[in-house]
Design an enzyme around this catalytic site. Structure first.
Site, PDB file in Angstrom:
ATOM      1  N   ASP A   1      62.925  35.890 -78.360  1.00  0.00           N
ATOM      2  CA  ASP A   1      63.622  35.754 -77.082  1.00  0.00           C
ATOM      3  C   ASP A   1      63.970  37.147 -76.593  1.00  0.00           C
ATOM      4  OD1 ASP A   1      66.744  36.188 -77.820  1.00  0.00           O
ATOM      5  OD2 ASP A   1      65.816  34.963 -79.390  1.00  0.00           O
TER       6      ASP A   1
ATOM      7  N   ASP B   1      72.085  28.449 -72.973  1.00  0.00           N
ATOM      8  CA  ASP B   1      72.637  29.347 -73.995  1.00  0.00           C
ATOM      9  C   ASP B   1      74.163  29.276 -73.889  1.00  0.00           C
ATOM     10  OD1 ASP B   1      73.495  31.431 -75.576  1.00  0.00           O
ATOM     11  OD2 ASP B   1      72.300  32.975 -74.591  1.00  0.00           O
TER      12      ASP B   1
ATOM     13  N   GLU C   1      77.585  29.922 -76.015  1.00  0.00           N
ATOM     14  CA  GLU C   1      78.060  30.612 -77.221  1.00  0.00           C
ATOM     15  C   GLU C   1      79.297  31.434 -76.892  1.00  0.00           C
ATOM     16  OE1 GLU C   1      75.802  34.213 -78.243  1.00  0.00           O
ATOM     17  OE2 GLU C   1      74.249  33.514 -76.829  1.00  0.00           O
TER      18      GLU C   1
END
Length: 281
Positions: free
Chosen positions: A80, A169, A171
């Site tokens: 990534d 994503d 987090e």
């Protein structure tokens, strides 16, 4: 030991004053945003600039960095990348065995990756199966708003056999409070708003990227996404460890942020035909 009387009172007072000044300074240092061990807060000059967040940037700080995986199961290597990598030498990655890639497309509703075209199209052109990801900031706008922004800025999907579904994503917050100021119930609601909107726009269930310790802390280890959304789990160690609740297996494991080539390195849980199956839906 005898005490010298001459000037003793002045000496003691000056020592106490110095000690008091030192304690006050230490107290101020501990209270300052960005002091050692403190999470950055809004307006904190030590916090990174908005838009600079990348996958897993909080993993080492919170979960640590261990050794490389010891699994013997069939895995397919992927990377990534984000704007931090600038123009990527995709042919070099392909020749090293990397067969798929995810590229950061957007963050919040205020940032798009300036290198997105080179990275997204470049990986495709060398033969990789590729997709894009969105770095969530649940404290800035709603999940639906960010899902729409993502789709409108590179997060779409097409059934061409080489495009993976988009990734949420979710987090650690690099800009402030770990859980973005949300309760566990509020965070779950935000995530659901995002993935439902993404599916309504693309017809695909978004992949959820997270780390088990963050998920436990910020969603209360909610188990309601495992049946629909593929899991991309971050753990930089020799084994993947405990998974977030609701998922019996991982689809992707981000196992290091310091791989032998550019970008974070990941194992897809299966051979290349399984990567293709996810792309095709």
């Amino acid at each position: 030991m005898p005490v010298h009387r001459s000037g003793s009172t002045t000496v003691r007072r000056s020592r106490f004053a110095a000690a008091g000044t030192l304690l006050a300074a230490l107290s101020l240092l501990v209270a300052l945003p960005g002091a050692a061990g403190a999470a950055p807060t809004a307006g904190d000059p030590t916090a990174p600039a908005r838009g600079t967040a990348t996958m897993g940037m909080g993993v080492v700080a919170h979960d640590g960095q261990g050794g490389l995986p010891t699994t013997r199961a069939v895995q397919t290597e992927g990377v990534d990348v984000s704007g931090h990598q600038n123009a990527v030498a995709w042919s070099t990655l392909w020749n090293s065995g990397v067969k798929w890639a995810y590229v950061k497309a957007s963050e919040g509703t205020y940032y798009t990756n300036e290198d997105f075209a080179q990275q997204y199209n470049g990986s495709y052109n060398v033969g990789m199966i590729r997709g894009s990801y969105h770095f969530a900031t649940p404290d800035t706008t709603s999940g639906a708003t960010q899902a729409n922004y993502f789709v409108d800025h590179g997060g779409g999907w097409s059934k061409d056999g080489k495009t993976l579904p988009g990734v949420l994503d979710i987090e650690w917050n690099p800009y402030g409070a770990q859980c973005y100021g949300k309760t566990a119930a509020g965070m779950v609601s935000w995530i659901r708003d995002f993935v439902n909107t993404y599916k309504s726009r693309t017809g695909r269930d978004a992949v959820i990227y997270t780390a088990t310790s963050w998920w436990q802390s910020c969603t209360g280890n909610n188990a309601s996404f495992g049946a629909t959304n593929p899991l991309w789990v971050a753990r930089y160690n020799t084994t993947v460890g405990t998974l977030p609740a609701g998922w019996g297996f991982y689809t992707i494991w981000q196992y290091t942020s310091s791989g032998p080539t550019v970008g974070d390195h990941n194992h897809f849980n299966g051979a290349l035909d399984r990567v293709q199956a996810l792309a095709n839906g």
